[in-house]
Design a protein around this motif. Sequence first.
Motif, PDB file in Angstrom:
ATOM      1  N   GLN A  41       0.682  -1.231   0.178  1.00 28.44           N
ATOM      2  CA  GLN A  41      -0.041  -0.134  -0.053  1.00 28.44           C
ATOM      3  C   GLN A  41       0.610   1.103  -0.061  1.00 28.44           C
ATOM      4  O   GLN A  41       1.777   1.510   0.842  1.00 28.44           O
ATOM      5  CB  GLN A  41      -0.877   0.051   1.235  1.00 28.44           C
ATOM      6  CG  GLN A  41      -1.999   1.275   1.080  1.00 28.44           C
ATOM      7  CD  GLN A  41      -3.142   1.026   2.131  1.00 28.44           C
ATOM      8  OE1 GLN A  41      -3.045   0.311   3.217  1.00 28.44           O
ATOM      9  NE2 GLN A  41      -4.279   1.595   1.829  1.00 28.44           N
ATOM     10  N   LYS A  45      -2.903   5.479  -1.900  1.00 32.28           N
ATOM     11  CA  LYS A  45      -3.453   4.631  -2.768  1.00 32.28           C
ATOM     12  C   LYS A  45      -4.061   3.236  -2.071  1.00 32.28           C
ATOM     13  O   LYS A  45      -3.716   3.078  -0.973  1.00 32.28           O
ATOM     14  CB  LYS A  45      -2.325   4.074  -3.804  1.00 32.28           C
ATOM     15  CG  LYS A  45      -1.817   5.175  -4.531  1.00 32.28           C
ATOM     16  CD  LYS A  45      -0.895   4.169  -5.461  1.00 32.28           C
ATOM     17  CE  LYS A  45      -0.479   5.607  -6.674  1.00 32.28           C
ATOM     18  NZ  LYS A  45       0.724   4.875  -7.458  1.00 32.28           N
ATOM     19  N   GLU A  46      -4.798   2.511  -2.885  1.00 36.31           N
ATOM     20  CA  GLU A  46      -5.642   1.395  -1.966  1.00 36.31           C
ATOM     21  C   GLU A  46      -4.490   0.233  -2.280  1.00 36.31           C
ATOM     22  O   GLU A  46      -3.563   0.225  -2.828  1.00 36.31           O
ATOM     23  CB  GLU A  46      -6.590   0.812  -2.943  1.00 36.31           C
ATOM     24  CG  GLU A  46      -7.775   1.801  -2.899  1.00 36.31           C
ATOM     25  CD  GLU A  46      -8.948   1.193  -3.729  1.00 36.31           C
ATOM     26  OE1 GLU A  46     -10.127   1.615  -3.525  1.00 36.31           O
ATOM     27  OE2 GLU A  46      -9.063   0.034  -4.093  1.00 36.31           O
ATOM     28  N   ARG A  47      -4.739  -0.569  -0.838  1.00 32.10           N
ATOM     29  CA  ARG A  47      -3.953  -1.588  -0.906  1.00 32.10           C
ATOM     30  C   ARG A  47      -4.078  -2.615  -1.975  1.00 32.10           C
ATOM     31  O   ARG A  47      -5.256  -2.870  -2.543  1.00 32.10           O
ATOM     32  CB  ARG A  47      -4.222  -2.262   0.212  1.00 32.10           C
ATOM     33  CG  ARG A  47      -3.103  -3.698   0.666  1.00 32.10           C
ATOM     34  CD  ARG A  47      -3.508  -4.297   2.068  1.00 32.10           C
ATOM     35  NE  ARG A  47      -4.704  -4.796   2.183  1.00 32.10           N
ATOM     36  CZ  ARG A  47      -5.617  -4.826   3.202  1.00 32.10           C
ATOM     37  NH1 ARG A  47      -4.910  -4.514   4.450  1.00 32.10           N
ATOM     38  NH2 ARG A  47      -6.579  -5.208   3.309  1.00 32.10           N
ATOM     39  N   GLU A  48      -2.914  -3.334  -2.472  1.00 30.16           N
ATOM     40  CA  GLU A  48      -3.000  -4.031  -3.794  1.00 30.16           C
ATOM     41  C   GLU A  48      -2.449  -5.336  -3.571  1.00 30.16           C
ATOM     42  O   GLU A  48      -1.209  -5.394  -2.903  1.00 30.16           O
ATOM     43  CB  GLU A  48      -2.625  -3.316  -5.099  1.00 30.16           C
ATOM     44  CG  GLU A  48      -1.018  -2.901  -5.005  1.00 30.16           C
ATOM     45  CD  GLU A  48      -0.605  -2.239  -6.464  1.00 30.16           C
ATOM     46  OE1 GLU A  48      -1.036  -2.708  -7.359  1.00 30.16           O
ATOM     47  OE2 GLU A  48       0.670  -1.964  -6.269  1.00 30.16           O
ATOM     48  N   GLY A 115      -6.985  -8.797  -5.135  1.00 28.87           N
ATOM     49  CA  GLY A 115      -7.815  -7.469  -4.929  1.00 28.87           C
ATOM     50  C   GLY A 115      -6.966  -6.880  -3.555  1.00 28.87           C
ATOM     51  O   GLY A 115      -5.712  -6.893  -3.758  1.00 28.87           O
ATOM     52  N   ALA A 116      -7.414  -6.253  -2.742  1.00 25.42           N
ATOM     53  CA  ALA A 116      -7.072  -5.832  -1.572  1.00 25.42           C
ATOM     54  C   ALA A 116      -6.801  -6.704  -0.462  1.00 25.42           C
ATOM     55  O   ALA A 116      -6.423  -6.288   0.550  1.00 25.42           O
ATOM     56  CB  ALA A 116      -7.580  -4.632  -0.893  1.00 25.42           C
ATOM     57  N   ALA A 118      -9.246  -8.520   1.353  1.00 25.83           N
ATOM     58  CA  ALA A 118     -10.147  -8.292   2.381  1.00 25.83           C
ATOM     59  C   ALA A 118     -10.502  -9.701   2.975  1.00 25.83           C
ATOM     60  O   ALA A 118     -11.012  -9.954   4.099  1.00 25.83           O
ATOM     61  CB  ALA A 118     -11.440  -7.863   1.752  1.00 25.83           C
TER      62      ALA A 118
END
Length: 133
Positions: A41, A45-48, A115-116, A118
């Motif tokens: 991250q 920015k979003e976590r990737e 994705g992130a 989750a």
Amino acid sequence: QVQLVESGGGSVQAGGSLRLSCAASGYTYYNSYSAMGWFRQAPGKEREGVACFWPGGGSTYYSDSVKGRFTVSLDNAKNTLYLQMNTLKPEDTAMYYCAAYTGSDYWRRCRRDLGAGADFAYWGQGTQVTVSS
């Protein structure tokens, strides 16, 4: 209790290399019913997800942004997961995390987009990687 501890981050110049480690306690990689992910991250920015590894079968997945430059490996004796990062770029600058996925489809989790992350249950505290141009 599962604990994941990352280390190995630091500051390097573009083109350099770093190897991140993810040491596990309360958890054994090679006989675990899980998949392991590396995420990052960057500020704002979003976590990737950048890499995924299934210890039970050895399958791996890499995001397009790191494919050919990053490699996941496992040292069973040390119960440590690694992320070897070569040819680093300034855009690789981020906090890097390892995480464990323990869902029932762990054996095929790496086939799906990370994705992130989750749906990953356990996370380390992160290690900072800074790449200067």
